[in-house]
Each structure stands twice: as C-alpha cells, then as structure tokens.
Design a protein around this motif. Structure first.
Motif, short mmCIF file in Angstrom:
data_model
loop_
_atom_site.label_atom_id
_atom_site.label_comp_id
_atom_site.label_asym_id
_atom_site.label_seq_id
_atom_site.Cartn_x
_atom_site.Cartn_y
_atom_site.Cartn_z
N SER A 1 75.12 23.51 40.69
CA SER A 1 74.15 24.63 40.04
C SER A 1 73.17 24.21 39.23
O SER A 1 71.98 24.80 39.17
N TRP B 1 80.74 22.19 41.51
CA TRP B 1 79.85 23.41 41.51
C TRP B 1 78.85 23.43 40.35
O TRP B 1 77.74 23.85 40.40
N LEU C 1 76.44 31.02 39.41
CA LEU C 1 77.77 30.63 39.66
C LEU C 1 78.44 31.94 38.85
O LEU C 1 78.67 31.95 37.73
#
Length: 129
Positions: free
Chosen positions: A69, A65, A76
């Motif tokens: 990002s 993640w 996030l």
C-alpha cells in the motif's frame, strides 16, 4: 494498463486466499497494471488487525499489505460491519462504542460496502479471493 480492485474474503492465516490475493496483487503491479484498492470482507478483515503476530519464520501478510500500500498508493479498506463483528476496531469506532483501544493496522481503513460498490463501477476489473 487496467485498473483493479481486489476483494479478500479469506482470513490472514488459515487459508490461502489472502496470500493468493497478495501474490496476485504483486503480479498485477509487475505487469504494469494499477491496483487501486483492496477490500477486505468477511474473515478477510482479520488482515487489517495489528494484533496478528506470526512466528519469526513465517510470512507477515499484514505487514506485506502495508508495504504494498505504501509503495504503490493502494487503499486498504476493511468492511466496517464485518470488522466490528470480528473485533477489528479503529479510533472512530472505539470512541463511538466506548472502547479503550483500537487495533486496525496502520494503512488500513474501515469502510462501508459503498466503497466496494463504487470500485465495481469504476475499476476495469474486480477480482475476489
């Protein structure tokens, strides 16, 4: 090209929903769509913890993640209330509650439900996992 926000309710490990959300995010970007934000809610806030330490031969979803990002400028956001209930704390909340440390992973931010509500109004699509 459509704009998207994803809502992730599933924990970082223990169910497939967070991994499915990540794979969906990758597919969106491959197809040329824009992923504006990912909102982590309920047990999904565990994705935002920097204390998640998968085995060496397992996929590190939190780091994935973070990389996504960083590469694509995706926000996030972890629900602040759900995060605090599950022990996921940033610098601000740590100071507010007199704690000695924080554990929100870099690239994640604690956010209220207002951020999700705004995304529902602004993005073309909001998809929940």
């Amino acid at each position: 090209m459509l704009t998207y926000t994803l809502v992730v309710n599933g924990s970082v490990y223990g169910s497939q929903s967070a991994r499915n959300a990540y794979l969906f995010a990758c597919a969106l970007l491959e197809k040329g769509h824009q992923l504006v934000s990912v909102f982590f809610y309920q047990d999904g806030v565990n994705n935002a913890s920097n204390l998640i330490l998968p085995a060496n031969d397992e996929f590190d979803l939190t780091k994935a993640w973070q990389a996504l990002s960083f590469q694509h400028g995706i926000r996030l956001e972890s629900c602040v209330a759900a995060s605090l209930r599950r022990g996921v704390v940033d610098d601000n909340e740590s100071k507010t509650h007199g704690l000695t440390s924080r554990n929100v992973a870099d690239g994640f931010e604690l956010s209220g439900l207002g951020g999700l509500a705004e995304a529902m109004l602004v993005q073309d699509r909001v998809v929940q996992f």
